[in-house]
Design a protein around this motif. Structure first.
Motif, PDB file in Angstrom:
ATOM      1  N   GLN A   1       0.814  -1.210   0.000  1.00 37.76           N
ATOM      2  CA  GLN A   1       0.000   0.000   0.000  1.00 37.76           C
ATOM      3  C   GLN A   1       0.854   1.269   0.000  1.00 37.76           C
ATOM      4  O   GLN A   1       0.457   2.280  -0.560  1.00 37.76           O
ATOM      5  CB  GLN A   1      -0.914   0.000   1.234  1.00 37.76           C
ATOM      6  N   PHE A   2       2.022   1.190   0.604  1.00 37.42           N
ATOM      7  CA  PHE A   2       2.848   2.390   0.761  1.00 37.42           C
ATOM      8  C   PHE A   2       4.062   2.375  -0.154  1.00 37.42           C
ATOM      9  O   PHE A   2       5.098   2.961   0.159  1.00 37.42           O
ATOM     10  CB  PHE A   2       3.277   2.527   2.223  1.00 37.42           C
ATOM     11  N   CYS A   3       3.947   1.706  -1.274  1.00 35.55           N
ATOM     12  CA  CYS A   3       5.058   1.600  -2.218  1.00 35.55           C
ATOM     13  C   CYS A   3       5.558   2.980  -2.642  1.00 35.55           C
ATOM     14  O   CYS A   3       6.762   3.262  -2.608  1.00 35.55           O
ATOM     15  CB  CYS A   3       4.625   0.784  -3.436  1.00 35.55           C
ATOM     16  N   ASP A   4       4.664   3.851  -3.035  1.00 34.63           N
ATOM     17  CA  ASP A   4       5.064   5.187  -3.495  1.00 34.63           C
ATOM     18  C   ASP A   4       5.696   6.002  -2.371  1.00 34.63           C
ATOM     19  O   ASP A   4       6.655   6.754  -2.598  1.00 34.63           O
ATOM     20  CB  ASP A   4       3.857   5.935  -4.071  1.00 34.63           C
ATOM     21  N   ASP A   5       5.173   5.861  -1.146  1.00 31.96           N
ATOM     22  CA  ASP A   5       5.742   6.587  -0.007  1.00 31.96           C
ATOM     23  C   ASP A   5       7.178   6.144   0.262  1.00 31.96           C
ATOM     24  O   ASP A   5       8.053   6.970   0.545  1.00 31.96           O
ATOM     25  CB  ASP A   5       4.903   6.341   1.247  1.00 31.96           C
ATOM     26  N   ILE A   6       7.431   4.847   0.167  1.00 36.76           N
ATOM     27  CA  ILE A   6       8.771   4.334   0.439  1.00 36.76           C
ATOM     28  C   ILE A   6       9.745   4.790  -0.639  1.00 36.76           C
ATOM     29  O   ILE A   6      10.875   5.202  -0.338  1.00 36.76           O
ATOM     30  CB  ILE A   6       8.729   2.797   0.535  1.00 36.76           C
ATOM     31  N   LEU A   7       9.321   4.730  -1.892  1.00 33.83           N
ATOM     32  CA  LEU A   7      10.190   5.198  -2.967  1.00 33.83           C
ATOM     33  C   LEU A   7      10.518   6.675  -2.796  1.00 33.83           C
ATOM     34  O   LEU A   7      11.656   7.105  -3.024  1.00 33.83           O
ATOM     35  CB  LEU A   7       9.517   4.960  -4.324  1.00 33.83           C
ATOM     36  N   SER A   8       9.524   7.456  -2.389  1.00 30.69           N
ATOM     37  CA  SER A   8       9.755   8.885  -2.169  1.00 30.69           C
ATOM     38  C   SER A   8      10.753   9.114  -1.044  1.00 30.69           C
ATOM     39  O   SER A   8      11.635   9.987  -1.138  1.00 30.69           O
ATOM     40  CB  SER A   8       8.426   9.579  -1.846  1.00 30.69           C
ATOM     41  N   LYS A   9      10.657   8.319   0.025  1.00 28.10           N
ATOM     42  CA  LYS A   9      11.585   8.480   1.154  1.00 28.10           C
ATOM     43  C   LYS A   9      13.006   8.107   0.738  1.00 28.10           C
ATOM     44  O   LYS A   9      13.972   8.765   1.142  1.00 28.10           O
ATOM     45  CB  LYS A   9      11.124   7.613   2.321  1.00 28.10           C
ATOM     46  N   LEU A  10      13.133   7.073  -0.083  1.00 24.98           N
ATOM     47  CA  LEU A  10      14.455   6.674  -0.558  1.00 24.98           C
ATOM     48  C   LEU A  10      15.068   7.750  -1.444  1.00 24.98           C
ATOM     49  O   LEU A  10      16.247   8.099  -1.309  1.00 24.98           O
ATOM     50  CB  LEU A  10      14.361   5.357  -1.322  1.00 24.98           C
ATOM     51  N   GLU A  11      14.271   8.278  -2.350  1.00 19.11           N
ATOM     52  CA  GLU A  11      14.788   9.238  -3.323  1.00 19.11           C
ATOM     53  C   GLU A  11      15.028  10.617  -2.718  1.00 19.11           C
ATOM     54  O   GLU A  11      16.014  11.281  -3.044  1.00 19.11           O
ATOM     55  CB  GLU A  11      13.799   9.352  -4.490  1.00 19.11           C
TER      56      GLU A  11
ATOM     57  N   GLN B   1      28.069  -3.292   7.705  1.00 10.55           N
ATOM     58  CA  GLN B   1      28.223  -1.844   7.864  1.00 10.55           C
ATOM     59  C   GLN B   1      26.907  -1.196   8.264  1.00 10.55           C
ATOM     60  O   GLN B   1      26.867  -0.324   9.138  1.00 10.55           O
ATOM     61  CB  GLN B   1      28.733  -1.226   6.552  1.00 10.55           C
ATOM     62  N   ILE B   2      25.835  -1.604   7.627  1.00  5.70           N
ATOM     63  CA  ILE B   2      24.536  -1.005   7.929  1.00  5.70           C
ATOM     64  C   ILE B   2      24.146  -1.276   9.376  1.00  5.70           C
ATOM     65  O   ILE B   2      23.550  -0.432  10.040  1.00  5.70           O
ATOM     66  CB  ILE B   2      23.473  -1.537   6.954  1.00  5.70           C
ATOM     67  N   ARG B   3      24.510  -2.449   9.883  1.00  5.49           N
ATOM     68  CA  ARG B   3      24.175  -2.783  11.269  1.00  5.49           C
ATOM     69  C   ARG B   3      25.074  -2.061  12.270  1.00  5.49           C
ATOM     70  O   ARG B   3      24.627  -1.696  13.351  1.00  5.49           O
ATOM     71  CB  ARG B   3      24.294  -4.293  11.508  1.00  5.49           C
ATOM     72  N   LYS B   4      26.349  -1.876  11.914  1.00  3.31           N
ATOM     73  CA  LYS B   4      27.318  -1.440  12.912  1.00  3.31           C
ATOM     74  C   LYS B   4      27.639   0.049  12.884  1.00  3.31           C
ATOM     75  O   LYS B   4      27.961   0.633  13.910  1.00  3.31           O
ATOM     76  CB  LYS B   4      28.623  -2.235  12.727  1.00  3.31           C
ATOM     77  N   VAL B   5      27.603   0.681  11.704  1.00  2.00           N
ATOM     78  CA  VAL B   5      28.018   2.083  11.599  1.00  2.00           C
ATOM     79  C   VAL B   5      26.932   2.983  12.189  1.00  2.00           C
ATOM     80  O   VAL B   5      25.770   2.914  11.780  1.00  2.00           O
ATOM     81  CB  VAL B   5      28.303   2.464  10.136  1.00  2.00           C
TER      82      VAL B   5
ATOM     83  N   LEU C   1      24.621   5.152  10.075  1.00  2.67           N
ATOM     84  CA  LEU C   1      23.658   4.434   9.231  1.00  2.67           C
ATOM     85  C   LEU C   1      22.516   3.848  10.052  1.00  2.67           C
ATOM     86  O   LEU C   1      21.695   3.094   9.532  1.00  2.67           O
ATOM     87  CB  LEU C   1      24.355   3.303   8.473  1.00  2.67           C
ATOM     88  N   GLN C   2      22.449   4.210  11.339  1.00  7.17           N
ATOM     89  CA  GLN C   2      21.472   3.589  12.223  1.00  7.17           C
ATOM     90  C   GLN C   2      20.037   3.864  11.784  1.00  7.17           C
ATOM     91  O   GLN C   2      19.192   2.968  11.791  1.00  7.17           O
ATOM     92  CB  GLN C   2      21.674   4.077  13.654  1.00  7.17           C
ATOM     93  N   ARG C   3      19.753   5.110  11.391  1.00 10.36           N
ATOM     94  CA  ARG C   3      18.382   5.437  10.971  1.00 10.36           C
ATOM     95  C   ARG C   3      17.980   4.643   9.732  1.00 10.36           C
ATOM     96  O   ARG C   3      16.859   4.154   9.619  1.00 10.36           O
ATOM     97  CB  ARG C   3      18.256   6.942  10.712  1.00 10.36           C
ATOM     98  N   PHE C   4      18.933   4.479   8.816  1.00  4.72           N
ATOM     99  CA  PHE C   4      18.672   3.692   7.607  1.00  4.72           C
ATOM    100  C   PHE C   4      18.450   2.223   7.967  1.00  4.72           C
ATOM    101  O   PHE C   4      17.560   1.566   7.421  1.00  4.72           O
ATOM    102  CB  PHE C   4      19.855   3.848   6.647  1.00  4.72           C
ATOM    103  N   HIS C   5      19.240   1.744   8.919  1.00  4.91           N
ATOM    104  CA  HIS C   5      19.092   0.356   9.361  1.00  4.91           C
ATOM    105  C   HIS C   5      17.727   0.132   9.995  1.00  4.91           C
ATOM    106  O   HIS C   5      17.047  -0.871   9.708  1.00  4.91           O
ATOM    107  CB  HIS C   5      20.202   0.018  10.370  1.00  4.91           C
TER     108      HIS C   5
ATOM    109  N   LYS D   1      14.832  -2.481   8.732  1.00  2.00           N
ATOM    110  CA  LYS D   1      14.308  -3.514   9.617  1.00  2.00           C
ATOM    111  C   LYS D   1      12.787  -3.447   9.708  1.00  2.00           C
ATOM    112  O   LYS D   1      12.100  -4.462   9.571  1.00  2.00           O
ATOM    113  CB  LYS D   1      14.903  -3.371  11.023  1.00  2.00           C
ATOM    114  N   LEU D   2      12.271  -2.274   9.952  1.00  2.00           N
ATOM    115  CA  LEU D   2      10.835  -2.121  10.150  1.00  2.00           C
ATOM    116  C   LEU D   2      10.066  -2.433   8.867  1.00  2.00           C
ATOM    117  O   LEU D   2       9.088  -3.192   8.882  1.00  2.00           O
ATOM    118  CB  LEU D   2      10.520  -0.700  10.631  1.00  2.00           C
ATOM    119  N   GLU D   3      10.514  -1.861   7.758  1.00  2.00           N
ATOM    120  CA  GLU D   3       9.786  -2.076   6.507  1.00  2.00           C
ATOM    121  C   GLU D   3       9.884  -3.525   6.048  1.00  2.00           C
ATOM    122  O   GLU D   3       8.954  -4.056   5.430  1.00  2.00           O
ATOM    123  CB  GLU D   3      10.313  -1.134   5.425  1.00  2.00           C
TER     124      GLU D   3
END
Length: 812
Positions: free
Chosen positions: A93-103, A143-147, A150-154, A158-160
């Motif tokens: 349902q939130f495909c467009d929202d996720i793409l927007s957040k990534l971009e 790196q994504i887990r430890k740096v 990058l915590q917010r991205f991690h 995880k959640l998505e």
């Protein structure tokens, strides 16, 4: 509308037990002084990561899978950790929202980290994947887990991933389903499906064009032989919330065809003739045959393979791979397409298998040229010549293999596939199966052992994806089309008789016999990303003990026929579930209790246009104690009826979409309808509900997600509180009101509709949504709208609680 809401999970220990191959240094029993670490040579607790294997380098240099001038770059890339990749759920349902957040967010906010690491971009869409739905990061999973930066991205990943909006999957693993050309009305078989990332991708395609509340005509059967890995497969696919899936547990080379004999006694007992069923055998429009392999294409994410690798791994799996591919083709409809793929670079597991099945099929199967499909994907043509290595010796032709080794080295491993038998007692001198013709080069090999065999088949149409071309793992793909029925000998062959003892032993003993029982787990989720909660009843297979034949002994409900079996753990007797002839599997039973069905229809006001009768199944033969009711699409219903008619040949681990659950609270026993709508089933049934509906403004909807329960007088919208109090006690649905609907109107559902299940208690309204789903929805709504104007109207300001929860919150 809550697509991707979460569901039952398997025990975390199953994942931990499988995660041996990760990028971390091996530990020793000796303690290490962290304050004064010694040099590597002096510290017994530290060892360098091994990324060397002379046998590996010798083997692939000899096979010439890359040009000599590329070899150093090829090896350099193989020794680097694999960049993390993920795919956005196109059906979410939130495909467009996720793409927007990534971009608009992460591409910019992570750029500093990319520059520091010497990369031009932190994350970017994969150029060859449609609609920018797949993304490549220039950071490894570690790196994504430890740096820290990058915590917010991690946390986002995880959640998505947990709620099903994205799938963390290796980039090359996404390729095979794209070449399968799946349509929404296709029956698709995924023969070796665990851990389920490709299955999830196939389901997305099946559902791609369906509207909310509608189901496609197609379906996916996801099979895996390994009982434990089926847990991971079910865990992955549950996030899709689909009624068009059956998960089975069979050896792929013996997958049942469920051919219906019109004169069979079972059909007569059911009062059916062959023409009364929509299906008279199980065949598929598309087959994905992603076979068990040595897995050396996953070296970048599973570096432990450097230590384990030897050429015998591929040799031992070749016979099994041929059988799996042949069984897939026999289940494929004429005109259908099959993908044969591996995550191995070994031509014995790749081109040799494709060549052998083409020979066996004798023109009934065509190897397609798909060079014009996905043009931005860099791929290399398949090899037409290769050698076979066994116990330190190289062989260019089967005639060179000593007789005492021919039990382990098969003639089908060589480019020509031709047998050279000096002794007639050992068999025919013509090993070319299916009536194929050999080229002059192959004939020359029989007289001159220095001449390498060259296949006359169009193996250049195969695809080999090399790690250094687009910074990925390695993969092999062949696209096959069935143009006519297979030769009768191949259609009716008995896989058990043809599978060599060597292949059986190798697939059982090799640590990498399944494609990557260890490696592929990282595609689904790392140990940090998985929940600690146990599986919810029959949603996931959770065996207490495992028998030698792969079936499991589980503590479950009564056996229909009253049989009892001892368990090894307790020594006591336990009644096992029984699914037809399959011990240890919960039965699949169509729910025919009109009292239960009518009470559900009446309570929720479900329209007659939504077919409930004949589409509801349970996993308990005692319908009086049913806890969960599953909804199946028409296609799945047809397959289940066929399976019953042929004596339940399919061993079903999971089926359908969990639609209703019995309410277990004290209040739930006194309400008119004891079954609540599950979060997974809500998006499908929502357009057909006419009762027990509330429309909540944004402020109250967010408060429900945040506080989980709100008393009727504490709603911001007092009218909403009054309507909630007027509802019949029990389950209800709360829809986010966009200002266009009222409680007197029927539900109008589109892709933007957001709804959650709640429980109308005595004095309050409680949310029946998993915490992760609440968090994800709340973050999504916060991204869309500011929340400052809601502070003054919060329930906190109208109660004397300081924690943000109303006083005396009633839990559902």
């Amino acid at each position: 509308m809550g697509r991707g809401r979460h569901r039952g999970r398997s025990q975390r220990k199953h994942y931990k037990d499988s995660r041996e191959n990760v990028w971390k240094r091996p530990k020793s029993d000796a303690p290490v002084d962290s304050d004064n670490p010694a040099p590597a040579s002096e510290n017994p607790g530290w060892a360098p990561l091994i990324t060397e294997n002379p046998a590996f380098e010798e083997y692939y240099k000899e096979q010439r899978i890359v040009k000599p001038e590329e070899w150093d770059l090829f090896m350099e890339v193989l020794r680097k950790p694999l960049p993390a990749a993920f795919r956005v759920n196109s059906y979410g349902q939130f495909c467009d929202d996720i793409l927007s957040k990534l971009e608009n967010d992460f591409m910019k906010s992570l750029q500093a980290e990319a520059i520091e690491g010497g990369e031009s971009e932190a994350i970017k869409p994969l150029p060859w994947f449609p609609r920018n739905l797949a993304w490549h990061s220039n950071f490894s999973r570690k790196q994504i887990r430890k740096v820290q930066t990058l915590q917010r991205f991690h946390e986002f990943l995880k959640l998505e991933n947990e709620v099903g909006n994205i799938t963390r999957q290796e980039a090359v693993s996404m390729v095979p389903p794209l070449f399968l050309d799946v349509h929404p009305d296709h029956f698709v078989l995924d023969m070796c499906a665990a851990p389920g990332s490709k299955t999830f991708q196939l389901l997305e395609i099946i559902h791609g064009s369906s509207e909310p509340g509608t189901l496609p005509n197609g379906m996916v059967v996801a099979n895996d032989v390994d009982f434990q890995r089926s847990n991971l497969l079910i865990h992955q696919t549950k996030r899709m919330c689909t009624a068009n899936l059956i998960v089975t547990n069979h050896e792929g080379q013996q997958f049942p065809g469920c051919r219906l004999s019109k004169g069979s006694s079972r059909v007569a007992e059911k009062g059916l003739s062959g023409g009364d069923l929509d299906l008279n055998q199980l065949s598929f429009d598309r087959v994905l045959c992603d076979v068990p392999c040595s897995g050396d294409g996953t070296l970048r994410k599973a570096p432990d393979i450097w230590r384990k690798w030897n050429s015998g791994m591929g040799n031992g799996l070749h016979g099994l791979q041929v059988l799996l591919a042949m069984r897939g083709l026999s289940l494929l409809k004429v005109g259908g397409r099959m993908i044969y793929s591996t995550c191995s670079m070994n031509p014995v597991e790749d081109e040799a298998v494709v060549a052998e099945i083409l020979r066996r099929c004798a023109g009934s199967v065509e190897l397609l040229d798909v060079l014009n499909e996905l043009p931005e994907l860099i791929r290399r043509p398949g090899l037409k010549t290769w050698k076979v290595r066994d116990k330190g010796a190289w062989f260019t032709s089967y005639k060179d293999v000593p007789k005492y080794r021919r039990g382990g080295i098969l003639q089908s491993m060589f480019p020509s596939g031709k047998s050279y038998m000096e002794n007639p007692e050992n068999g025919s001198g013509d090993g070319c199966q299916g009536g194929c013709k050999e080229t002059e080069n192959a004939e020359a090999a029989s007289s001159d052992e220095s001449v390498e065999e060259i296949s006359n088949l169009p193996l250049e149409r195969c695809m080999r994806i090399s790690p250094h071309d687009q910074n990925t793992g390695a993969f092999f793909i062949a696209v096959l089309q069935k143009v006519s029925p297979l030769p009768e000998l191949q259609e009716r062959t008995n896989p058990r008789k043809n599978l060599s003892t060597r292949s059986d032993e190798s697939s059982a003993k090799s640590p990498d016999a399944k494609e990557d029982a260890e490696e592929k787990v990282s595609e689904a989720a790392s140990s940090n990303d998985l929940s600690d909660s146990k599986a919810d009843g029959d949603d996931v297979i959770e065996p207490e003990n495992k028998k030698a034949d792969g079936e499991s002994v589980v503590e479950e409900t009564q056996v229909p026929d009253g049989k009892e079996t001892n368990t090894a753990n307790t020594g006591g007797k336990r009644k096992l579930p029984m699914q037809g002839k399959w011990v240890g599997f919960d039965p699949v039973v169509f729910l025919k209790d009109d009292t239960v069905i009518n009470s559900i229809k009446s309570f929720y006001g479900i329209r007659e246009s939504f077919p409930l009768h004949g589409h509801l199944v349970t996993r308990n033969s005692d319908t009086s104690s049913v806890k969960r009711i599953y909804y199946v699409s028409k296609s799945v219903k047809d397959v289940l009826e066929l399976n019953f008619a042929v004596g339940q040949q399919l061993k079903i681990a999971s089926v359908g979409l969990k639609m209703f659950e019995r309410q277990s609270s004290k209040e739930g026993t006194s309400v008119p309808c004891s079954f609540r709508i599950s979060s997974e089933g809500l998006p499908t049934i929502l357009p057909y509900i006419t009762k027990q509906i509330l429309y909540a403004p944004l402020a109250d909807f967010k408060h429900l997600l945040q506080y989980k329960s709100i008393k009727f007088p504490d709603f911001v919208d007092q009218e909403l509180g009054q309507k909630a109090a007027n509802l019949v006690m029990g389950c209800c649905v709360v829809i986010l009101n966009d200002g266009t609907q009222s409680g007197t109107e029927p539900v109008k559902v589109d892709g933007s509709t957001i709804a959650i299940g709640c429980w109308r208690g005595k004095t309050s309204l409680g949310v029946m949504v998993a915490p992760a789903d609440c968090q994800e929805l709340l973050e999504r709504l916060n991204d869309r709208t500011p929340s400052v104007e809601e502070v003054e109207s919060s329930p906190v300001n109208r109660t004397n609680g300081e924690t943000g929860c109303p006083l005396d919150v009633e839990t559902a």
